[in-house]
Design a protein around this motif. Structure first.
Motif, PDB file in Angstrom:
ATOM      1  N   GLY A   1      40.279   5.981  41.856  1.00 29.18           N
ATOM      2  CA  GLY A   1      39.161   6.835  41.779  1.00 29.18           C
ATOM      3  C   GLY A   1      39.489   7.599  43.351  1.00 29.18           C
ATOM      4  O   GLY A   1      38.744   8.429  43.004  1.00 29.18           O
ATOM      5  N   HIS A   2      39.078   6.446  43.948  1.00 33.83           N
ATOM      6  CA  HIS A   2      39.002   6.893  45.662  1.00 33.83           C
ATOM      7  C   HIS A   2      40.219   7.903  46.564  1.00 33.83           C
ATOM      8  O   HIS A   2      40.004   8.039  47.749  1.00 33.83           O
ATOM      9  N   HIS A   3      41.062   7.719  45.246  1.00 31.21           N
ATOM     10  CA  HIS A   3      42.287   8.180  46.367  1.00 31.21           C
ATOM     11  C   HIS A   3      42.844   9.758  45.349  1.00 31.21           C
ATOM     12  O   HIS A   3      43.602  10.642  45.983  1.00 31.21           O
ATOM     13  N   TYR A   4      41.380  10.109  44.344  1.00 31.13           N
ATOM     14  CA  TYR A   4      41.518  11.199  43.758  1.00 31.13           C
ATOM     15  C   TYR A   4      40.476  12.668  44.207  1.00 31.13           C
ATOM     16  O   TYR A   4      40.475  13.116  43.300  1.00 31.13           O
TER      17      TYR A   4
ATOM     18  N   VAL B   1      47.461  -3.465  45.435  1.00 33.58           N
ATOM     19  CA  VAL B   1      46.728  -4.279  46.558  1.00 33.58           C
ATOM     20  C   VAL B   1      45.388  -4.113  46.323  1.00 33.58           C
ATOM     21  O   VAL B   1      44.787  -5.237  46.880  1.00 33.58           O
ATOM     22  N   GLU B   2      44.835  -3.508  45.070  1.00 31.07           N
ATOM     23  CA  GLU B   2      43.370  -3.439  44.617  1.00 31.07           C
ATOM     24  C   GLU B   2      43.092  -4.081  44.074  1.00 31.07           C
ATOM     25  O   GLU B   2      42.458  -3.686  42.655  1.00 31.07           O
ATOM     26  N   GLY B   3      44.345  -4.812  42.668  1.00 32.78           N
ATOM     27  CA  GLY B   3      44.210  -4.541  41.556  1.00 32.78           C
ATOM     28  C   GLY B   3      45.483  -6.060  40.750  1.00 32.78           C
ATOM     29  O   GLY B   3      44.527  -7.302  41.284  1.00 32.78           O
TER      30      GLY B   3
ATOM     31  N   VAL C   1      50.644   1.937  44.484  1.00 30.95           N
ATOM     32  CA  VAL C   1      49.988   1.631  45.802  1.00 30.95           C
ATOM     33  C   VAL C   1      48.823   0.555  45.371  1.00 30.95           C
ATOM     34  O   VAL C   1      48.505  -0.501  46.321  1.00 30.95           O
ATOM     35  N   HIS C   2      47.714   1.788  45.112  1.00 29.11           N
ATOM     36  CA  HIS C   2      46.422   1.094  45.057  1.00 29.11           C
ATOM     37  C   HIS C   2      46.284   0.172  43.604  1.00 29.11           C
ATOM     38  O   HIS C   2      45.447  -1.477  43.877  1.00 29.11           O
ATOM     39  N   LEU C   3      46.771   0.060  42.596  1.00 28.13           N
ATOM     40  CA  LEU C   3      46.866  -0.714  41.749  1.00 28.13           C
ATOM     41  C   LEU C   3      47.522  -2.253  41.980  1.00 28.13           C
ATOM     42  O   LEU C   3      46.896  -3.040  41.553  1.00 28.13           O
TER      43      LEU C   3
HETATM   44 FE   FE2 Z   1      42.904   2.135  46.376  1.00 30.38          FE
END
Ligand code: FE2
Ligand code: HEM
Ligand code: HEM
Length: 464
Positions: A250-253, A203-205, A199-201
């Motif tokens: 890391g902002h999801h961790y 939209v933010e990658g 999910v993160h990698l």
């Molecule tokens: Fe994110």
């Protein structure tokens, strides 16, 4: 159209728009259920409508990205697509698999769907955004591999440009990170940890690379600015994307059971994530200001500038709002998150797909730009959808701030549902803004069927 095989982009764009309409209808159902709990129950429960809403979003964006690649890669590579037939075949496979999956969601209880599709053999279902039955996921991988082969060979055997190589890198990344959808550890911490790799990698990658490449391509076409200038921007943007976005995961961790240092790493790196989005805004305006031609497709220029601004607001500003660990401690999983999720997805990915459709569709239909009257409607739809998305975001932000305050921040916190009732007004207003969004989308669809009007040319003509 310079190359015959670019024509395969058209069905992809049409399917994307069709599924987009479906996504919004389910959004409105969800919004209604927020204020009227029994709405359409038991036919369409909230969890099912949510799954359809988010899954249709992802699927139509993927149709859009694939259409974009099929359209721009032959022109960049200066050769026909390796196999238009394969592109057509994959189109039908993807569309049918997608439709069957959505029907599955709607017609069969989820647990039964898991049984029917033999989730037991390789359990991957039941996680947000990755709800698809395993067999659908396998289908997605097959489509992705065929697509990458087709696009990859076309690029590597032809002229290699920065635009097409960045696009290819983004698309390969998209496929690679999707593989983590198959990894479903029983340990909940591990599960969440790797879930964000999709999910993160995305939209933010890697999706940001796709966005940057499409934006660069469209800007080259509509502004006539030298490719070299645009490529330099693109290099810096993607470098900043990867430098900030990867560790920014890391902002999801913060609160899922991972080590404490993530609160520092996540906060610092993700706080820099707005930089590449801001650069895209400056880039787009800069290129349009330095334009060397007046392209007759004014609507495309509007979409290109719009996506650059809205992506920065939705991802950059609304992302930053809750990305620092001490703030996220309170806002985590609240309506603030939903506000950000809506504007970021809309501003970056919905709008970049609508930008390339705006540019390519008239050409695929045999015109350099659509008739003026059609463009006027298209620009109306731009404003209706964009302004209502701003309002959806503001209402959800209002709801979120109050929710966080009343439920988590005050001396005397109140229960979830008590608070939900107190902020009901915001949900009504969100639904109203959603209805205007739908009107904007209907105007958008109508714009494809309108002809005529006087073309007014402003300024000097084509010098590129
Ligand atoms: Fe994110
Ligand atoms: C276009 C790019 C982006 C998109 C499409 C996007 C979308 C989303 C979505 C849908 C969620 C909710 C995920 C879930 O829990 O289900 C989310 C969460 C989050 N996003 Fe983004 N985002 C983007 C960029 C950013 C940026 C640049 C930042 C930081 C500056 C950011 C910060 C966050 C944070 C901190 C969360 C977690 C919220 C929580 O704890 O509940 N996002 N994002
Ligand atoms: C292009 C436009 C839209 C995009 C890109 C979009 C995107 C999303 C995303 C990413 C989520 C998951 C959010 C999260 O987990 O934080 C979501 C959920 C949702 N969306 Fe949308 N959406 C759009 C339009 C709408 C509209 C028009 C409505 C209704 C008026 C709507 C209502 C909802 C609701 C109620 C949820 C569920 C939130 C929850 O679980 O509490 N969406 N949408």
């Amino acid at each position: 159209m310079k190359y015959q095989s670019q024509a395969v982009a058209k069905p992809y764009f049409i399917a994307a728009i069709g599924l987009f309409v479906g996504q919004i209808l389910f959004g409105l159902i969800l919004g209604m259920q927020y204020v009227w709990g029994d709405f359409m129950f038991p036919e369409i429960p909230f969890n099912v409508a949510r799954m359809v809403h988010t899954n249709l979003l992802i699927v139509w964006l993927l149709f859009g990205f694939m259409g974009a690649a099929y359209y721009l890669v032959p022109e960049e590579a200066e050769r026909e697509l390796q196999s238009p037939f394969l592109a057509w075949a994959l189109f039908w496979i993807f569309l049918i698999a997608g439709a069957l999956t959505v029907l599955g969601y709607l017609l069969v209880p989820y647990a039964q769907l898991a049984d029917i599709t033999m989730n037991d053999l390789l359990p991957t279902m039941g996680r947000e955004f990755l709800e698809q039955p395993t067999i659908t996921k396998v289908g997605i991988v097959i489509v992705a591999l065929g697509f990458l082969y087709n696009i990859g060979v076309t690029i590597l055997a032809g002229r290699k440009t920065v635009v097409s190589l960045v696009l290819l890198t983004g698309l390969v990344g998209l496929a690679v990170f999707f593989l983590f959808a198959f990894y479903n550890p029983t340990n909940v911490v591990d599960d969440k940890y790797y879930w964000w790799w999709v999910v993160h990698l995305w939209v933010e990658g890697v999706w940001e690379l796709i966005m940057g490449a499409i934006l660069a391509y469209v800007l080259i076409k509509v502004t006539g600015v030298d490719r070299e200038v645009i490529e330099k921007w693109l290099y810096v943007i993607i470098a900043m994307t990867l430098i900030t976005g990867i560790i920014g995961t890391g902002h999801h961790y913060y609160w899922i059971g991972t080590p404490d240092y993530w609160q520092w790493w996540g906060s610092i790196f993700s706080a820099m994530e707005p930089i590449p989005f801001f650069m895209m805004t400056v880039f787009a305006f800069n290129m349009v200001n330095r334009r060397r031609r007046e392209h007759p497709n004014k609507a495309t220029v509007l979409w290109a500038l719009g996506t650059a601004v809205m992506a920065f607001l939705g991802a950059g500003v609304w992302g930053f709002l809750h990305t620092l660990a001490p703030i996220n401690y309170y806002t985590h999983g609240s309506q603030v998150t939903a506000a950000h999720g809506h504007m970021a997805f809309y501003g970056a990915y919905v709008m970049i797909v609508l930008t390339i459709i705006s540019y390519a569709m008239p050409i695929l239909r045999g015109q350099e730009a659509s008739d003026p009257r059609s463009q006027v409607l298209e620009m109306w739809s731009f404003w209706l959808m964009t302004v209502s998305m701003v309002f959806i975001t503001l209402f959800l932000t209002g709801a979120g701030v109050l929710q966080v305050w009343l439920q988590r921040y005050t001396e005397d916190p109140q229960p979830f549902m008590v608070v939900q009732e107190k902020i009901e007004m915001f949900y009504w207003l969100r639904e109203l803004a959603g209805a205007v969004f739908l009107i904007g989308l209907i105007v958008y669809v109508i714009s494809f069927f309108v002809k005529g009007g006087e073309r007014v040319t402003i300024g000097s003509s084509d010098t590129a």
